[in-house]
Write a protein that holds these residues in place. Structure first.
Motif, PDB file in Angstrom:
ATOM      1  N   ALA A  87       3.004  -7.341 -16.322  1.00 13.25           N
ATOM      2  CA  ALA A  87       3.326  -6.701 -15.037  1.00 13.25           C
ATOM      3  C   ALA A  87       2.723  -7.482 -13.882  1.00 13.25           C
ATOM      4  O   ALA A  87       1.669  -8.111 -14.000  1.00 13.25           O
ATOM      5  CB  ALA A  87       2.818  -5.261 -15.015  1.00 13.25           C
ATOM      6  N   THR A  88       3.415  -7.438 -12.747  1.00 12.43           N
ATOM      7  CA  THR A  88       2.935  -8.064 -11.513  1.00 12.43           C
ATOM      8  C   THR A  88       3.042  -7.055 -10.368  1.00 12.43           C
ATOM      9  O   THR A  88       4.106  -6.491 -10.152  1.00 12.43           O
ATOM     10  CB  THR A  88       3.776  -9.301 -11.168  1.00 12.43           C
ATOM     11  N   PRO A  89       1.948  -6.817  -9.633  1.00 18.36           N
ATOM     12  CA  PRO A  89       0.594  -7.352  -9.844  1.00 18.36           C
ATOM     13  C   PRO A  89      -0.029  -6.768 -11.113  1.00 18.36           C
ATOM     14  O   PRO A  89       0.503  -5.824 -11.687  1.00 18.36           O
ATOM     15  CB  PRO A  89      -0.156  -6.896  -8.595  1.00 18.36           C
ATOM     16  N   ALA A  90      -1.157  -7.360 -11.505  1.00 19.35           N
ATOM     17  CA  ALA A  90      -1.841  -6.871 -12.698  1.00 19.35           C
ATOM     18  C   ALA A  90      -2.159  -5.393 -12.531  1.00 19.35           C
ATOM     19  O   ALA A  90      -2.742  -4.988 -11.523  1.00 19.35           O
ATOM     20  CB  ALA A  90      -3.128  -7.667 -12.928  1.00 19.35           C
ATOM     21  N   PRO A  91      -1.786  -4.569 -13.494  1.00 18.76           N
ATOM     22  CA  PRO A  91      -1.952  -3.128 -13.336  1.00 18.76           C
ATOM     23  C   PRO A  91      -3.333  -2.644 -13.764  1.00 18.76           C
ATOM     24  O   PRO A  91      -4.163  -3.409 -14.257  1.00 18.76           O
ATOM     25  CB  PRO A  91      -0.882  -2.582 -14.278  1.00 18.76           C
ATOM     26  N   VAL A  92      -3.546  -1.353 -13.586  1.00 23.58           N
ATOM     27  CA  VAL A  92      -4.656  -0.661 -14.225  1.00 23.58           C
ATOM     28  C   VAL A  92      -4.104  -0.074 -15.521  1.00 23.58           C
ATOM     29  O   VAL A  92      -3.124   0.672 -15.509  1.00 23.58           O
ATOM     30  CB  VAL A  92      -5.224   0.459 -13.334  1.00 23.58           C
ATOM     31  N   LEU A  93      -4.692  -0.455 -16.646  1.00 25.12           N
ATOM     32  CA  LEU A  93      -4.264   0.049 -17.949  1.00 25.12           C
ATOM     33  C   LEU A  93      -5.261   1.095 -18.428  1.00 25.12           C
ATOM     34  O   LEU A  93      -6.445   0.807 -18.574  1.00 25.12           O
ATOM     35  CB  LEU A  93      -4.180  -1.077 -18.974  1.00 25.12           C
ATOM     36  N   ILE A 147      -6.732  -4.473 -15.222  1.00 30.26           N
ATOM     37  CA  ILE A 147      -7.958  -3.683 -15.158  1.00 30.26           C
ATOM     38  C   ILE A 147      -7.852  -2.623 -16.250  1.00 30.26           C
ATOM     39  O   ILE A 147      -6.961  -1.775 -16.206  1.00 30.26           O
ATOM     40  CB  ILE A 147      -8.123  -3.032 -13.779  1.00 30.26           C
ATOM     41  N   VAL A 148      -8.717  -2.694 -17.236  1.00 30.22           N
ATOM     42  CA  VAL A 148      -8.591  -1.844 -18.414  1.00 30.22           C
ATOM     43  C   VAL A 148      -9.686  -0.779 -18.419  1.00 30.22           C
ATOM     44  O   VAL A 148     -10.871  -1.087 -18.305  1.00 30.22           O
ATOM     45  CB  VAL A 148      -8.664  -2.665 -19.715  1.00 30.22           C
ATOM     46  N   VAL A 149      -9.269   0.479 -18.543  1.00 34.14           N
ATOM     47  CA  VAL A 149     -10.192   1.606 -18.680  1.00 34.14           C
ATOM     48  C   VAL A 149      -9.883   2.285 -20.006  1.00 34.14           C
ATOM     49  O   VAL A 149      -8.746   2.703 -20.250  1.00 34.14           O
ATOM     50  CB  VAL A 149     -10.041   2.604 -17.524  1.00 34.14           C
ATOM     51  N   GLY A 190      -3.979  -0.247  -4.995  1.00 29.62           N
ATOM     52  CA  GLY A 190      -2.545  -0.484  -4.837  1.00 29.62           C
ATOM     53  C   GLY A 190      -1.934  -1.134  -6.057  1.00 29.62           C
ATOM     54  O   GLY A 190      -0.978  -1.910  -5.946  1.00 29.62           O
ATOM     55  N   ARG A 191      -2.442  -0.795  -7.233  1.00 33.97           N
ATOM     56  CA  ARG A 191      -1.931  -1.361  -8.491  1.00 33.97           C
ATOM     57  C   ARG A 191      -1.126  -0.299  -9.242  1.00 33.97           C
ATOM     58  O   ARG A 191      -1.422   0.897  -9.140  1.00 33.97           O
ATOM     59  CB  ARG A 191      -3.076  -1.816  -9.395  1.00 33.97           C
ATOM     60  N   PRO A 192      -0.139  -0.700 -10.033  1.00 34.90           N
ATOM     61  CA  PRO A 192       0.531   0.276 -10.896  1.00 34.90           C
ATOM     62  C   PRO A 192      -0.414   0.752 -11.983  1.00 34.90           C
ATOM     63  O   PRO A 192      -1.338   0.036 -12.388  1.00 34.90           O
ATOM     64  CB  PRO A 192       1.710  -0.518 -11.476  1.00 34.90           C
ATOM     65  N   LEU A 193      -0.204   1.968 -12.443  1.00 32.44           N
ATOM     66  CA  LEU A 193      -1.001   2.535 -13.526  1.00 32.44           C
ATOM     67  C   LEU A 193      -0.132   2.618 -14.780  1.00 32.44           C
ATOM     68  O   LEU A 193       0.952   3.195 -14.761  1.00 32.44           O
ATOM     69  CB  LEU A 193      -1.503   3.935 -13.160  1.00 32.44           C
ATOM     70  N   ILE A 194      -0.608   2.017 -15.861  1.00 34.49           N
ATOM     71  CA  ILE A 194       0.060   2.094 -17.160  1.00 34.49           C
ATOM     72  C   ILE A 194      -0.866   2.863 -18.093  1.00 34.49           C
ATOM     73  O   ILE A 194      -2.047   2.534 -18.208  1.00 34.49           O
ATOM     74  CB  ILE A 194       0.364   0.701 -17.725  1.00 34.49           C
ATOM     75  N   LYS A 198     -13.080  11.265 -16.794  1.00 35.73           N
ATOM     76  CA  LYS A 198     -12.926   9.912 -17.339  1.00 35.73           C
ATOM     77  C   LYS A 198     -11.517   9.376 -17.078  1.00 35.73           C
ATOM     78  O   LYS A 198     -11.339   8.233 -16.661  1.00 35.73           O
ATOM     79  CB  LYS A 198     -13.230   9.912 -18.839  1.00 35.73           C
ATOM     80  N   THR A 199     -10.529  10.198 -17.368  1.00 37.08           N
ATOM     81  CA  THR A 199      -9.142   9.765 -17.177  1.00 37.08           C
ATOM     82  C   THR A 199      -8.811   9.584 -15.703  1.00 37.08           C
ATOM     83  O   THR A 199      -8.101   8.650 -15.316  1.00 37.08           O
ATOM     84  CB  THR A 199      -8.186  10.795 -17.812  1.00 37.08           C
ATOM     85  N   ALA A 200      -9.345  10.465 -14.870  1.00 32.76           N
ATOM     86  CA  ALA A 200      -8.984  10.467 -13.454  1.00 32.76           C
ATOM     87  C   ALA A 200      -9.421   9.201 -12.731  1.00 32.76           C
ATOM     88  O   ALA A 200      -8.796   8.802 -11.737  1.00 32.76           O
ATOM     89  CB  ALA A 200      -9.591  11.692 -12.757  1.00 32.76           C
ATOM     90  N   ILE A 201     -10.481   8.536 -13.214  1.00 34.75           N
ATOM     91  CA  ILE A 201     -10.938   7.346 -12.498  1.00 34.75           C
ATOM     92  C   ILE A 201      -9.912   6.225 -12.576  1.00 34.75           C
ATOM     93  O   ILE A 201      -9.784   5.420 -11.643  1.00 34.75           O
ATOM     94  CB  ILE A 201     -12.318   6.866 -13.008  1.00 34.75           C
ATOM     95  N   ALA A 202      -9.141   6.157 -13.655  1.00 31.14           N
ATOM     96  CA  ALA A 202      -8.126   5.111 -13.770  1.00 31.14           C
ATOM     97  C   ALA A 202      -7.047   5.308 -12.707  1.00 31.14           C
ATOM     98  O   ALA A 202      -6.632   4.347 -12.045  1.00 31.14           O
ATOM     99  CB  ALA A 202      -7.500   5.131 -15.163  1.00 31.14           C
ATOM    100  N   ALA A 203      -6.597   6.543 -12.532  1.00 29.23           N
ATOM    101  CA  ALA A 203      -5.600   6.832 -11.503  1.00 29.23           C
ATOM    102  C   ALA A 203      -6.170   6.567 -10.113  1.00 29.23           C
ATOM    103  O   ALA A 203      -5.469   6.042  -9.233  1.00 29.23           O
ATOM    104  CB  ALA A 203      -5.129   8.275 -11.623  1.00 29.23           C
TER     105      ALA A 203
END
Length: 296
Positions: free
Chosen positions: A123-129, A169-171, A61-65, A49-54
């Protein structure tokens, strides 16, 4: 990278990051991207579950928060807090210069310390949260999340409402140690992440450990699949399969044997009662089943 325009493209983008989703999970991820909706993933620990966000962050090409949830999590750790030390410094500086500071001056944006939720909005670009293990947080924290998940905004009483120019993008993930409130679920797309079947688990092991011997990978997956049919306190997840595979490669194992299984069960199983049950006759039975299947 542009967002995938189909389910197959979403699956391919994740596979390029060595994450092999089921068709259903790829569909859920594609719809979450297209509909700009948070994706809530529930399932047993260690199912990916966690790994899909990364993987999504790397693929797009988005930052991961990441916001790791825990009991007692509050707004100061999750969303924002005021820089009180800097505010006091400003007050003292104003006093020294015989000037007045108004509330508007003291609660300006420059005094706001951004935590993961607010960082995701600005954040820019919109990250994956990634809001990880939401079930570990207290239920009142979910009430605060409702505004964020509905409108991608956070209201700071002393300052105003901060809204994302582009929604992140929220997971969200949950190991279901408690039920997530319906109000949260209504704001999300939902998917249950189950243990992979043998064929997909073998493909994942090969993708993550390209140097592993084919025979060893097949035996590892078959052994783990057998363990999941037992009544254990904590069934081994995909994460444990990968950890065990890496450990066996480090030990230069080419196949499973009783001595190797006996000495490495602590990599695969995390509770002594489970290890005690599997050691000896149960492990021997599973290994015998592997040999029988290989001869068939």
């Amino acid at each position: 990278m542009l967002e995938p325009d189909s389910i197959d493209a979403t699956a391919a983008a994740l596979q390029a990051q060595a994450y092999l989703p089921s068709r259903e999970l790829a569909t859920a991820a594609f719809l979450a991207l297209r509909l700009k909706r948070p994706l809530l993933l529930e399932g047993a620990p260690g199912t990916g579950k966690t790994a899909i966000a990364a993987a999504l962050a790397a693929a797009l090409g988005r930052p991961l928060i990441r916001l790791q949830c825990y009991e007692g999590l509050d707004l100061a750790a999750a969303a924002y807090e005021w820089n009180y030390a800097r505010q006091m410094l400003e007050i003292r500086l104003a006093q020294a210069q015989d000037r007045q500071r108004t509330a508007d001056d003291l609660f300006a944006r420059r005094f706001l310390i951004e935590r993961p939720l607010l960082q995701a909005l600005t954040a820019t670009p919109a990250p994956v949260l990634l809001i990880d293990e939401l079930d570990r947080a207290d239920a009142p924290f979910e009430a605060f999340l409702l505004e964020f998940l509905s409108d991608f905004q956070v209201t700071v009483p002393e300052f105003g409402t901060i809204t994302a120019a582009e929604p992140p993008i929220v997971v969200l993930t949950s190991n279901r140690s408690r039920e997530i409130h319906d109000a949260v679920k209504r704001r999300c797309l939902y998917h249950w992440v189950d243990f992979p079947d043998a064929a997909r688990e073998l493909a994942i092991v090969r993708a993550r450990l390209p140097g592993i011997a084919e025979a060893l990978a097949a035996q590892v997956v078959a052994f783990v699949q057998g363990l999941r049919r037992l009544d254990l306190y904590k069934l081994p997840g995909l994460a444990e399969t990968l950890d065990w595979s890496r450990a066996l490669v480090e030990l230069n194992a080419v196949s499973l044997d009783p001595a190797t299984v006996q000495s490495t069960l602590g990599v695969l199983l995390k509770y002594q009662d489970d290890i005690a049950r599997v050691q000896g006759s149960e492990a021997a039975r599973l290994l015998a089943e592997l040999r029988e299947a290989a001869r068939a």
